[in-house]
Design an enzyme around this catalytic site. Structure first.
Site, mmCIF file in Angstrom:
data_model
loop_
_atom_site.group_PDB
_atom_site.id
_atom_site.type_symbol
_atom_site.label_atom_id
_atom_site.label_comp_id
_atom_site.label_asym_id
_atom_site.label_seq_id
_atom_site.Cartn_x
_atom_site.Cartn_y
_atom_site.Cartn_z
ATOM 1 N N ASP A 1 0.820 -1.121 -0.021
ATOM 2 C CA ASP A 1 -0.048 0.098 0.003
ATOM 3 C C ASP A 1 0.905 1.239 -0.075
ATOM 4 O O ASP A 1 2.086 1.282 0.463
ATOM 5 C CB ASP A 1 -0.959 0.026 1.330
ATOM 6 C CG ASP A 1 -2.061 0.983 1.033
ATOM 7 O OD1 ASP A 1 -3.105 0.961 1.910
ATOM 8 O OD2 ASP A 1 -2.216 1.471 0.082
ATOM 9 N N GLY B 1 0.642 4.306 1.571
ATOM 10 C CA GLY B 1 1.085 4.857 2.772
ATOM 11 C C GLY B 1 -0.363 6.168 3.061
ATOM 12 O O GLY B 1 -0.448 6.632 4.173
ATOM 13 N N GLY B 2 -1.246 6.248 2.024
ATOM 14 C CA GLY B 2 -2.261 7.320 2.203
ATOM 15 C C GLY B 2 -3.267 6.854 3.410
ATOM 16 O O GLY B 2 -3.352 7.650 3.747
ATOM 17 N N GLN C 1 -11.960 6.370 -5.219
ATOM 18 C CA GLN C 1 -12.241 7.216 -3.813
ATOM 19 C C GLN C 1 -13.846 7.719 -4.055
ATOM 20 O O GLN C 1 -14.489 7.363 -5.246
ATOM 21 C CB GLN C 1 -11.489 8.264 -3.552
ATOM 22 C CG GLN C 1 -9.981 8.014 -3.499
ATOM 23 C CD GLN C 1 -9.851 7.332 -2.040
ATOM 24 O OE1 GLN C 1 -10.456 7.382 -1.319
ATOM 25 N NE2 GLN C 1 -8.583 6.999 -1.727
ATOM 26 N N GLY D 1 -11.661 3.089 0.874
ATOM 27 C CA GLY D 1 -12.726 3.823 1.723
ATOM 28 C C GLY D 1 -13.895 2.977 2.066
ATOM 29 O O GLY D 1 -14.859 3.878 2.561
ATOM 30 N N ASP E 1 -7.757 -7.752 0.936
ATOM 31 C CA ASP E 1 -6.922 -7.786 2.120
ATOM 32 C C ASP E 1 -7.654 -7.572 3.492
ATOM 33 O O ASP E 1 -8.799 -6.569 3.345
ATOM 34 C CB ASP E 1 -5.687 -6.950 2.135
ATOM 35 C CG ASP E 1 -6.093 -5.439 2.570
ATOM 36 O OD1 ASP E 1 -6.571 -4.673 1.557
ATOM 37 O OD2 ASP E 1 -5.790 -5.249 3.579
HETATM 38 C C1 LIG Z 1 -10.239 6.448 1.481
HETATM 39 C C2 LIG Z 1 -9.294 5.054 1.289
HETATM 40 C C3 LIG Z 1 -8.568 4.453 0.955
HETATM 41 C C4 LIG Z 1 -7.539 3.531 0.493
HETATM 42 N N1 LIG Z 1 -6.295 4.090 0.257
HETATM 43 C C5 LIG Z 1 -5.084 3.179 0.458
HETATM 44 N N2 LIG Z 1 -4.062 3.709 -0.041
HETATM 45 N N3 LIG Z 1 -5.117 2.158 1.514
HETATM 46 C C6 LIG Z 1 -6.286 1.913 2.022
HETATM 47 C C7 LIG Z 1 -6.336 1.068 3.031
HETATM 48 C C8 LIG Z 1 -7.321 0.309 3.648
HETATM 49 N N4 LIG Z 1 -7.582 -0.541 4.620
HETATM 50 C C9 LIG Z 1 -9.024 -0.219 5.033
HETATM 51 N N5 LIG Z 1 -9.618 -1.300 6.082
HETATM 52 C C10 LIG Z 1 -10.936 -0.795 6.306
HETATM 53 N N6 LIG Z 1 -9.653 0.537 4.333
HETATM 54 C C11 LIG Z 1 -8.513 1.043 3.250
HETATM 55 C C12 LIG Z 1 -8.849 2.026 2.276
HETATM 56 C C13 LIG Z 1 -7.452 2.376 1.545
#
Ligand SMILES: CC#C[C@H]1NC(N)=Nc2cc3[nH]c(NC)nc3cc21
Length: 372
Positions: A93, A95-96, A191, A218, A268
């Site tokens: 990923d 880092g955002g 997004q 998201g 994931d």
């Molecule tokens: C808004 C947004 C977004 C996504 N952006 C990046 N770079 N990684 C993520 C990792 C996540 N892990 C979970 N767990 C619920 N949601 C995620 C969503 C993101």
């Protein structure tokens, strides 16, 4: 000029698909569940068990690894696979999300995000270009674009602003990714929060830019499952059909089954390992909380028909004892048992789609969970 496509669809059953994704470190069978090895390790599980459970690919996080041990050190030590000993495909990923969820004092500008390390308070800058450079240093098979993840709750204007910024960062990531070694991939991230129009705009915008694959981010952040599924239904049809779709951070077995039904190929989630450490076992008969006293004298295994030996050999009484005693073995066993269950579920999904029997598989699997 369209990007090379390493994804091959083998069969579809409705909008559910099964395929294979070729990476420089091996083949990923989809739909795929990626165990989360945030800082370059699976918490409490050896890679041997991860490989034996059927996982083809694991996930690492740029945020954690760039802070410690740093991307430059990992590169000097031969890259992520050599450094960690996981000799298979790795997705990292960007880092955002972690900067939003972990870092202190985050400041977002057009240029990128400035944040203070949660480890030592050091101030760091993460731009789209640096996020790509770091993942290149790792040698990631699949890199993720840098995106701005807004802290929830957020207004529609805030979600819209972040989605538009993330699209501009997606362009910059793609340019920075040019010249990557053969076979390495870059995924864009859709997004838009729970706003259908923004989800559609984000998906269409990323498709215009063009990526090797597309993530949907998201979701699974507390919204009802039907809202999550509605957002997938808005975005997935607008994404190139011949490229992999990855639903980030998802999810429960039921979330994954429903998302596969709507065309998602990769997942994931920390649930198998995190809930395993807290004494919860995922099984064909639903979730079993081994902390519960009712297991104290139960000689039965978790699942006598499981393909994973610890799930059919250790008694519930013993697992209950380990959990109550706070024995590390309890957390380790339940983590690997849960990862193995998630992998067996994905293997069943792949087979069912290939046989045109996904609807029956979905119904039988849900009935098993309900039977308890
Ligand atoms: C808004 C947004 C977004 C996504 N952006 C990046 N770079 N990684 C993520 C990792 C996540 N892990 C979970 N767990 C619920 N949601 C995620 C969503 C993101």
């Amino acid at each position: 000029m369209s990007l090379p496509n390493s994804f091959r669809l083998l069969a579809a059953d409705g909008t559910a698909r099964t395929g294979v994704l070729e990476t420089p470190h091996g083949v990923v069978r989809t739909p795929a569940f990626m165990p989360v090895g945030t800082a370059g390790a699976m918490k409490g599980i050896h890679w041997r068990e991860i490989r034996e459970s059927g996982a083809d690919i694991v996930l690492g996080n740029t945020y954690h690894l760039m802070l410690r041990p740093t991307a430059e050190r990992i590169a000097a030590l031969g890259g992520l696979q050599k450094f960690t000993g996981w000799n298979g495909p790795m997705l990292t990923d960007s880092g955002g999300f972690q900067v939003m969820s972990l870092a202190k004092l985050r400041k977002v500008t057009e240029q990128g995000v400035r944040f203070k390390s949660h480890i030592d308070g050091a101030v760091l800058d993460l731009s789209p270009e640096r996020a790509i450079e770091v993942q290149r240093l790792f040698g990631s098979d699949i890199a993720m674009q840098l995106d701005e993840c807004v802290r929830l709750p957020a207004s529609r204007d805030e979600v819209d602003r972040a989605m538009q910024l993330s699209l501009r960062w997606a362009e910059r990531c793609k340019r920075a990714f040019e010249g990557a070694p053969q076979g390495h991939m870059l995924f864009g991230i859709v997004q838009g929060g729970d706003v259908a129009k923004l989800r559609r705009q984000s998906a269409a915008g990323l498709g215009e830019i063009g990526f090797h694959g597309y993530a949907i981010g998201g979701l699974a952040v507390g919204e009802p499952q039907d809202v999550m599924l509605a957002m997938i239904e808005e975005a997935a049809p607008l994404l190139p059909q011949d490229r992999p779709r990855y639903l980030m951070g998802v999810g429960t077995p039921d979330d994954m089954i429903e998302a596969v039904k709507r065309g998602i190929d990769m997942f994931d989630c920390v649930l198998p390992t995190r809930n395993g450490r807290h004494g919860h076992a995922f099984t064909r008969r639903g979730v079993i909380n081994l902390r519960n006293a009712r297991h104290a004298d139960d000689p039965r295994p978790l699942d006598e028909e499981s393909s994973w030996p610890p799930a059919r050999s250790y008694s519930r009484a013993y697992l209950h004892h380990l959990v109550k005693a706070g024995e590390a073995l309890g957390a380790m066993l339940l983590s690997e048992i849960n990862i193995a269950y998630f992998q067996s579920l994905m293997a069943g999904v792949r087979e069912a789609i290939a046989a045109g029997q996904f609807a029956d598989f979905r119904a039988a699997t849900k009935a098993g969970w309900a039977a308890g």
